[in-house]
Enzyme design. Structure first.
Site, PDB file in Angstrom:
ATOM      1  CG  PHE A 219      71.257 -29.981   0.118  1.00 31.69           C
ATOM      2  CD1 PHE A 219      71.842 -30.255   1.371  1.00 31.69           C
ATOM      3  CD2 PHE A 219      70.038 -30.386  -0.502  1.00 31.69           C
ATOM      4  CE1 PHE A 219      71.374 -31.284   1.875  1.00 31.69           C
ATOM      5  CE2 PHE A 219      69.589 -31.440   0.332  1.00 31.69           C
ATOM      6  CZ  PHE A 219      70.043 -31.851   1.611  1.00 31.69           C
TER       7      PHE A 219
ATOM      8  CE  LYS B 115      70.413 -30.006   8.895  1.00 25.07           C
ATOM      9  NZ  LYS B 115      69.709 -29.597   7.829  1.00 25.07           N
TER      10      LYS B 115
ATOM     11  CE  LYS C 138      72.169 -24.238   3.029  1.00 24.96           C
ATOM     12  NZ  LYS C 138      72.737 -25.361   3.168  1.00 24.96           N
TER      13      LYS C 138
ATOM     14  CG  PHE D 270      83.390 -24.813  12.106  1.00 25.32           C
ATOM     15  CD1 PHE D 270      82.269 -24.027  12.209  1.00 25.32           C
ATOM     16  CD2 PHE D 270      83.422 -25.799  11.225  1.00 25.32           C
ATOM     17  CE1 PHE D 270      81.233 -24.090  11.484  1.00 25.32           C
ATOM     18  CE2 PHE D 270      82.267 -26.165  10.698  1.00 25.32           C
ATOM     19  CZ  PHE D 270      81.039 -25.499  10.781  1.00 25.32           C
TER      20      PHE D 270
ATOM     21  CB  ALA E  16      67.559 -28.356  -1.692  1.00 31.04           C
TER      22      ALA E  16
ATOM     23  CD1 TRP F 167      76.928 -22.543  16.707  1.00 26.10           C
ATOM     24  CD2 TRP F 167      78.830 -22.520  17.813  1.00 26.10           C
ATOM     25  NE1 TRP F 167      76.947 -23.605  17.542  1.00 26.10           N
ATOM     26  CE2 TRP F 167      78.422 -23.687  18.174  1.00 26.10           C
ATOM     27  CE3 TRP F 167      80.212 -22.076  18.330  1.00 26.10           C
ATOM     28  CZ2 TRP F 167      78.685 -24.335  19.219  1.00 26.10           C
ATOM     29  CZ3 TRP F 167      80.714 -22.882  19.444  1.00 26.10           C
ATOM     30  CH2 TRP F 167      80.140 -24.108  19.645  1.00 26.10           C
TER      31      TRP F 167
ATOM     32  CB  THR G   3      73.958 -21.143  12.089  1.00 31.03           C
ATOM     33  OG1 THR G   3      73.533 -22.674  12.366  1.00 31.03           O
ATOM     34  CG2 THR G   3      74.545 -20.498  13.503  1.00 31.03           C
TER      35      THR G   3
ATOM     36  NE  ARG H 103      64.745 -25.672   3.726  1.00 34.87           N
ATOM     37  CZ  ARG H 103      65.802 -26.461   3.280  1.00 34.87           C
ATOM     38  NH1 ARG H 103      65.005 -27.557   2.474  1.00 34.87           N
ATOM     39  NH2 ARG H 103      66.902 -26.475   3.616  1.00 34.87           N
TER      40      ARG H 103
END
Length: 891
Positions: A626, A376, A341, A715, A595, A744, A343, A365
């Protein structure tokens, strides 16, 4: 001969009065102000005073009337060019000599002389003007202005009797003579040619000027200092310069068109690591970025070269400016790997700004160090769609989380200290220490008066309280078993989840169990994210409930007397941090609540500031944590209630990988190789995932009346057929559009189609509505979310949850919105249940309240507020080069 007298000033006087009146009609709150400085102190003191005037927004012009010995280049150039109404600084003189028509001032004396020469009853165009006695900037300005007016200027500095012959011939040949300088220059009238103009710098005293013009001029002008020695004309032109300065200041206060310069990207194949990509790009200086998007220098607080805090005064300055388009990026239920999200948010803003040339802002954030060093990794986006410098983004940033940690732990320390003192002292001893005698006088602090008022004790004299009132005042009487406040640390430290405090002998047996949360789980983080102003934050901090007394009364931070100190610790954290993307688009980074245990959105203030900066046709893209069932639902029902803002579009991020998981694919875990189902083409799994989870998330967004655009985050393992199938089914399920995104690997260019789809969706009406009425009973609000968002048949309340709800209703908290604490890995409360589960009852094991943040949060299942480190945390790969100080291993 023609002698220019005071009567020739009437036209300029009238023009000045008219200009001032016009300025005040434009903005009645503006009081044009200038200061004339006349001192005989050392240069350092003069410069110090000048610097103060430079930073005073109520002063629009500074004039220096100093002895020649103090009018040094250092002193003159200390004045900001925009306040230098004498026009003597190098910048203003340089602009004049260069012929620059930009902002700047002409010296009033020079301007007055040119004004008189040009209005002489005999045209002087093409004639010669002799300048006698002027020095420095004044002579250069006069020469430039006379020549620009079509006259030919000559200089003469000859005053001695031995050179009078040469001076005689110069005067005889001149069509106009200008006599300047502090000394008297005796030129007989017989030297001057017939019909020639003679201008002499008069020495009219201040008191005559004030007496003659107080009524006409000074009712429009507030002067901090009145020490003059100019003629009336020069003075009136000085006033005109002040008006020009004030007008320019007013123009600066308005919203300005952006001049954003995009940074070029040269994507490589294969795509390098995030930190390599970040380091390969040179960001613009944050001061340059700020100027490009219309921020004023005084609204910026730089933290190094690439990031800065933005002051909230911007909201006041642009309060009448319409908001731009408001876009929320949410997602389908994610895998444990995340679906990108952040990205997508960055890629979308890069596409809008750098490729569609639309003003756009990303609001993200701030990442916690827990995930950064745990599982992560960072949260700056990824690939060619990220915020730079990414290492600064992911590490400390401007210290907001540290400020939250300090504030949170100050409350915790205050709780235990107060319990100790109440347990070991009498009412009288407590009162004497809480309201100490200073120089023989006792008085309440403002925060103590506030507590007295909440106790319905309307007294301000400490000696007037009865023993019963004293006892009520000094005894918070906290129940150790009902304290809900915990300490925090911004590290995944599982062994702090439950601890025992007070075991030292000095704590006199005040032992109790407590624990630590991760810093971003603190209620203060949620307050930071939901506050609309510094005052609003102060009020919310005061309302935080830290526990309950033995009599069942809630005890607040205001009762502890700590809320003012919390506001002081948070005064800088409330300002959003300005950064930029790889392509030079602006980003606000602010707040970072999780979240699953909080509302999971960046700050209200960041969104509000960005919406004003982008203007009516611009876009602000903000992200919810999320899946849409958690972050988006809380964005709408909690954040939008707090801000009053209404979104225009929802961008729902989906990945083929996550859809395969929801379509029946095997489990996915961080660090483990992907099963072959996620590498090989499998259209059946994709379709099943689309018709379950994707369709449900689209329907959730549609319940709020906001159009949905599905962004398929592509991807390298995805096939064209799989991506096309997702887009097709998404449109069938009601999304306004669905497009593949390649940000990306390609940056903003890879999200241009998404940007166009968002722009198109934003042009259509949004019928935003809340999911529930805020006045509904707490139980019904929980049930509404469970049924309409999660797909549950009903809810089941534990006895503890029912008791808490009854208590909150009794305390008047029943009209707060709901913030469900639930797993992010499923629409249900069961992480293993993928797709769109049905036929389940949602268990509510407990209900808690964040009164300062302004929501009730039911606990669904077991939610950890302190993550733990995995067997191999991210920090294994993070290191620092000892010479270059380059960071490696961040991703």
């Amino acid at each position: 001969h023609v002698c220019i007298t005071l009567s020739d000033c009437r036209e300029v006087v009238q023009r000045s009065k008219e200009a001032m009146a016009a300025l005040q009609r434009k903005n009645s709150t503006i009081q044009p102000t200038f200061v004339i400085v006349q001192v005989c102190e050392v240069t350092e003191h003069v410069i110090e005073e000048i610097f103060k005037l430079n930073e005073d927004p109520s002063v629009h012009g500074v004039s220096l009337q100093l002895p020649s010995s103090l009018l040094t280049s250092q002193v003159v150039n200390a004045i900001k060019p925009e306040k230098d109404i004498d026009g003597l600084s190098d910048v203003n003189v340089g602009r004049l000599l260069r012929g620059d028509s930009g902002p700047g001032f002409l010296p009033p004396v020079a301007n007055a002389i040119i004004d008189l020469l040009e209005n002489h009853d005999v045209s002087l165009e093409g004639k010669s003007v002799l300048l006698v006695g002027a020095e420095g900037a004044l002579i250069y300005s006069l020469q430039a202005l006379t020549e620009r007016s079509g006259m030919e200027a000559f200089k003469s500095h000859i005053f001695t009797s031995t050179s009078r012959t040469l001076l005689f011939f110069q005067v005889m040949e001149a069509d106009a003579v200008v006599l300047l300088g502090e000394g008297n220059i005796n030129i007989p009238s017989t030297w001057v040619r017939p019909r020639a103009a003679v201008i002499c710098e008069n020495d009219i005293s201040t008191k005559h000027l004030v007496a003659a013009y107080r009524i006409k001029v000074f009712t429009y002008l507030y002067c901090l200092c009145l020490l003059f020695s100019y003629c009336v004309l020069t003075f009136m032109i000085s006033l005109q310069n002040v008006i020009c300065s004030c007008s320019h200041w007013l123009q600066e206060q308005q919203h300005k068109p952006w001049t954003l310069r995009s940074l070029r990207l040269k994507p490589l194949t294969p795509v390098p690591s995030d930190i390599e990509i970040s380091r390969a790009q040179t960001p613009k200086a944050v001061t340059v970025l700020a100027e490009e998007i219309g921020l004023l220098p005084e609204e910026l607080e730089a933290y190094g070269r690439s990031k800065a805090k933005v002051r909230l005064s911007l909201l006041d300055r642009l309060q009448s400016e319409p908001d731009g388009n408001y876009v929320l990026v949410a997602g389908i239920t994610p895998t444990p790997l995340g679906e990108g999200k952040s990205t997508v948010t960055v890629g979308l803003v890069q596409a809008l700004s750098a490729h569609l040339k639309l003003n756009s802002f990303a609001c993200l954030r701030q990442p916690s160090q827990g995930p950064t060093f745990g599982v992560k990794g960072g949260a700056a986006g990824g690939g060619y769609a990220q915020v730079i410098p990414m290492e600064e983004f992911n590490l400390h940033l401007t210290g907001d989380i540290h400020a939250i940690t300090a504030a949170n732990n100050l409350v915790a320390a205050a709780i235990d200290a107060r319990m100790l003192h109440e347990a070991t002292q009498s009412d009288k001893a407590l009162y004497k220490r809480l309201v100490p005698s200073v120089n023989g006088v006792r008085k309440f602090s403002p925060i103590q008066i506030s507590r007295l008022q909440r106790l319905c004790i309307n007294k301000t004299d400490p000696t007037s309280l009865t023993p019963q009132e004293v006892s009520s005042f000094v005894r918070l009487d906290l129940d150790p078993n009902q304290i809900t406040w915990q300490r925090v640390v911004d590290t995944n430290d599982r062994f702090l989840r439950k601890i025992t405090v007070g075991q030292a002998s000095t704590e006199k047996g005040q032992i109790r169990e407590t624990g630590f949360d991760i810093a971003v789980a603190s209620e203060i983080m949620a307050i930071l994210a939901l506050s609309n102003s510094l005052q609003d934050m102060r009020s919310r901090l005061a309302r935080m409930v830290v526990g309950t007394s033995h009599s069942g009364r809630p005890v607040t931070a205001e009762d502890l007397g700590v809320s003012g100190a919390l506001a002081v610790l948070m005064k800088d954290a409330i300002k959003p941090t300005l950064m930029q993307t790889l392509e030079g688009s602006p980003v606000f980074v602010h707040a970072g609540p999780f979240a699953n245990i909080a509302h999971g959105n960046s700050s209200v203030l960041a969104d509000k500031l960005a919406l004003k900066l982008v203007g009516r046709e611009g876009f602000v893209v903000t992200e919810a944590g999320f899946g849409a069932d958690i972050g988006m639902e809380k964005f709408f029902n909690i954040k939008c209630r707090a801000s009053g803002l209404k979104p225009n579009v929802v961008v729902l991020v989906a990945t083929v990988r996550a859809l395969k998981m929801h379509g029946g694919g095997p489990s996915v875990s961080a660090g483990a190789p992907l099963p072959k189902e996620y590498i090989d083409e499998n259209l059946d799994l994709v379709a099943f995932g689309c018709y379950s989870n994707l369709r449900k998330q689209i329907q959730i967004a549609q319940q709020f009346g906001v159009p949905v655009v599905v962004a398929v985050n592509v991807f390298k393992t995805d096939t064209e057929a799989e991506v096309a199938l997702v887009c097709q089914i998404a449109r069938e399920c009601g999304s306004a559009d669905a497009v593949p995104c390649h940000h990306w690997a390609q940056g903003g260019r890879g999200s241009v189609e998404l940007a166009k789809a968002v722009k198109e969706a934003a042009s259509k009406p949004s019928h935003f509505k809340f999911l529930y009425d805020i006045e509904m009973p707490i139980v019904e609000k929980i049930r509404t979310i469970a049924q309409k968002v999660y797909g549950a048949d009903d809810i089941e309340l534990s006895a503890e949850a029912e008791a808490k709800i009854s208590y909150y209703n009794q305390q008047g908290f029943g009209s707060l919105p709901i913030c469900m604490a639930k797993t992010h890995l499923s629409l249900s409360h069961m992480p293993e249940k993928k797709g769109a589960p049905t036929g389940f009852v949602l268990p509510i094991r407990d209900v808690r309240a964040s009164i300062g943040a302004g929501f009730i949060y039911p606990l669904v299942g077991t939610m950890s507020t302190m993550p733990g480190l995995p067997t191999r945390p991210c920090f294994y790969d993070i290191d620092l080069h000892p010479v270059t100080e380059e960071i490696t291993g961040l991703f």
